[in-house]
Design an enzyme around this catalytic site. Sequence first.
Site, PDB file in Angstrom:
ATOM      1  N   ARG A   1      18.104  -1.292  39.251  1.00 23.48           N
ATOM      2  CA  ARG A   1      18.357  -1.849  37.921  1.00 23.48           C
ATOM      3  C   ARG A   1      17.256  -1.458  36.949  1.00 23.48           C
ATOM      4  O   ARG A   1      17.516  -1.169  35.777  1.00 23.48           O
ATOM      5  CB  ARG A   1      18.497  -3.379  38.002  1.00 23.48           C
ATOM      6  CG  ARG A   1      18.894  -4.002  36.670  1.00 23.48           C
ATOM      7  CD  ARG A   1      19.258  -5.474  36.800  1.00 23.48           C
ATOM      8  NE  ARG A   1      18.111  -6.291  37.164  1.00 23.48           N
ATOM      9  CZ  ARG A   1      18.181  -7.597  37.413  1.00 23.48           C
ATOM     10  NH1 ARG A   1      19.336  -8.226  37.342  1.00 23.48           N
ATOM     11  NH2 ARG A   1      17.100  -8.281  37.738  1.00 23.48           N
TER      12      ARG A   1
ATOM     13  N   LYS B   1      17.392  -4.973  31.005  1.00 21.47           N
ATOM     14  CA  LYS B   1      16.393  -6.040  31.165  1.00 21.47           C
ATOM     15  C   LYS B   1      15.151  -5.587  30.415  1.00 21.47           C
ATOM     16  O   LYS B   1      14.202  -5.053  30.991  1.00 21.47           O
ATOM     17  CB  LYS B   1      16.132  -6.286  32.649  1.00 21.47           C
ATOM     18  CG  LYS B   1      15.624  -7.691  32.934  1.00 21.47           C
ATOM     19  CD  LYS B   1      15.799  -8.061  34.387  1.00 21.47           C
ATOM     20  CE  LYS B   1      14.936  -9.236  34.782  1.00 21.47           C
ATOM     21  NZ  LYS B   1      15.176 -10.493  34.103  1.00 21.47           N
TER      22      LYS B   1
ATOM     23  N   GLU C   1      26.293 -16.100  29.623  1.00 27.55           N
ATOM     24  CA  GLU C   1      25.404 -16.501  30.729  1.00 27.55           C
ATOM     25  C   GLU C   1      24.481 -17.604  30.228  1.00 27.55           C
ATOM     26  O   GLU C   1      24.704 -18.174  29.167  1.00 27.55           O
ATOM     27  CB  GLU C   1      24.601 -15.303  31.226  1.00 27.55           C
ATOM     28  CG  GLU C   1      23.744 -14.632  30.149  1.00 27.55           C
ATOM     29  CD  GLU C   1      22.922 -13.466  30.677  1.00 27.55           C
ATOM     30  OE1 GLU C   1      22.550 -13.476  31.862  1.00 27.55           O
ATOM     31  OE2 GLU C   1      22.629 -12.553  29.884  1.00 27.55           O
TER      32      GLU C   1
HETATM   33  N1  PXG Z   1      20.348 -13.437  33.029  1.00 29.07           N
HETATM   34  C1  PXG Z   1      19.180 -13.216  32.408  1.00 29.07           C
HETATM   35  C2  PXG Z   1      19.148 -13.083  30.946  1.00 29.07           C
HETATM   36  C3  PXG Z   1      18.006 -13.099  33.178  1.00 29.07           C
HETATM   37  O1  PXG Z   1      16.834 -12.888  32.587  1.00 29.07           O
HETATM   38  C4  PXG Z   1      19.321 -13.471  35.177  1.00 29.07           C
HETATM   39  C5  PXG Z   1      20.445 -13.564  34.363  1.00 29.07           C
HETATM   40  C6  PXG Z   1      19.483 -13.566  36.654  1.00 29.07           C
HETATM   41  O2  PXG Z   1      19.321 -12.276  37.223  1.00 29.07           O
HETATM   42  P1  PXG Z   1      18.724 -12.050  38.681  1.00 29.07           P
HETATM   43  O3  PXG Z   1      18.747 -10.570  38.844  1.00 29.07           O
HETATM   44  O4  PXG Z   1      17.337 -12.632  38.678  1.00 29.07           O
HETATM   45  O5  PXG Z   1      19.618 -12.740  39.610  1.00 29.07           O
HETATM   46  C7  PXG Z   1      18.080 -13.235  34.587  1.00 29.07           C
HETATM   47  C8  PXG Z   1      16.843 -13.128  35.411  1.00 29.07           C
HETATM   48  C9  PXG Z   1      11.512 -16.120  34.717  1.00 29.07           C
HETATM   49  C10 PXG Z   1      12.531 -15.384  35.492  1.00 29.07           C
HETATM   50  O6  PXG Z   1      10.328 -15.784  34.866  1.00 29.07           O
HETATM   51  C11 PXG Z   1      13.722 -15.024  34.886  1.00 29.07           C
HETATM   52  C12 PXG Z   1      14.676 -14.299  35.589  1.00 29.07           C
HETATM   53  C13 PXG Z   1      14.437 -13.959  36.903  1.00 29.07           C
HETATM   54  C14 PXG Z   1      13.225 -14.322  37.493  1.00 29.07           C
HETATM   55  C15 PXG Z   1      12.268 -15.054  36.792  1.00 29.07           C
HETATM   56  O7  PXG Z   1      11.868 -17.005  33.937  1.00 29.07           O
HETATM   57  N2  PXG Z   1      15.821 -13.953  34.923  1.00 29.07           N
END
Ligand code: PXG
Length: 304
Positions: free
Chosen positions: A50, A149, A182
């Site tokens: 990703r 991201k 989301e």
């Molecule tokens: N949507 C958004 C906008 C994100 O930033 C997810 C969905 C979930 O994706 P994953 O690949 O993690 O299943 C994210 C991920 C933090 C933190 O520090 C944020 C995320 C992941 C890990 C830590 O707040 N967001």
Amino acid sequence: MEVYIDGKFYPKEDAKISVFDHGLLYGDGVFEGIRVYDNCIFRLDEHLERLEDSAKAILLRLPWTREEIALATVESCRRNGIRNGYIRLVVTRGVGDLGLSPSNCKAPSIIIIADTIKLYPPETYTNGMKLITVPTPRTSHAALPPAVKSLNYLNNILAKIEGQLHGYNEVLMLNDQGYIAECSADNFFVVRKGVLYTPAVHAGPLRGITRAVVLEIAAKLGVTVSETNLTRYDAWTADECFLTGSGAEIVPVIEIDGRVIGTGKPGEITGKILKSFRSKVTKEGRIIEAAPAKKAPAAKARKK
Ligand code: PXG
């Protein structure tokens, strides 16, 4: 703690980058948030894939192979003794001039922080969480594809603040057509009559790694899955809702916009998926092996 920057490890206090880095000046860069469970960097390869896709989307050429980044990530955990924790992997456009153009940025920088993680309190998983829909829509595909991201998280941060202003820790974000995209940092799921629904990627969520894992688990459990358009009505009238993310894992949602979801308690299918998720996280990914033993110096021949 030691932080990896461009091939070297620095003590936390000395881990610094230039104020002319376009990652800071413009949010020009990409990142990943990755979890480590019992020495297993969960789905590291998927996260790095990703990262590569995010970089490609913003025309940022990564000068490192996937394996080079993986090895640096493993080493970051090893050095910091992280067996369970959180890895923040950041790639910035690099140092450039003042001005938007990245053409003067000579080389991207890579930063890897391996640290412990502050988790939600255990009650969040047993009692569930409440959500509210916020006014800020998720960035549209036309403006900046939400699958990227990127280091510019203001869209999500504004949504988070809007939720916090009303006492909510996580929120629902809609897309510019009014369908659910989301949460501010998590993907969103709904269960109705035994079927699992989640916003399709065209509806504007990040292509979450945890989301993909949950879809795999549901298929294995024999739960029908649908990636589709979801409205707030679909969420309000669901039997169960939950959110997913690397930080959050799988969190039951028991109320949305004042409407109680299902029984108001974490749902049965949510529980089954969470249980299966917890059994996977220590197994699927890159294992942090003990550092290769340094070759012992050849023993000196004993004097007779
Ligand atoms: N949507 C958004 C906008 C994100 O930033 C997810 C969905 C979930 O994706 P994953 O690949 O993690 O299943 C994210 C991920 C933090 C933190 O520090 C944020 C995320 C992941 C890990 C830590 O707040 N967001």
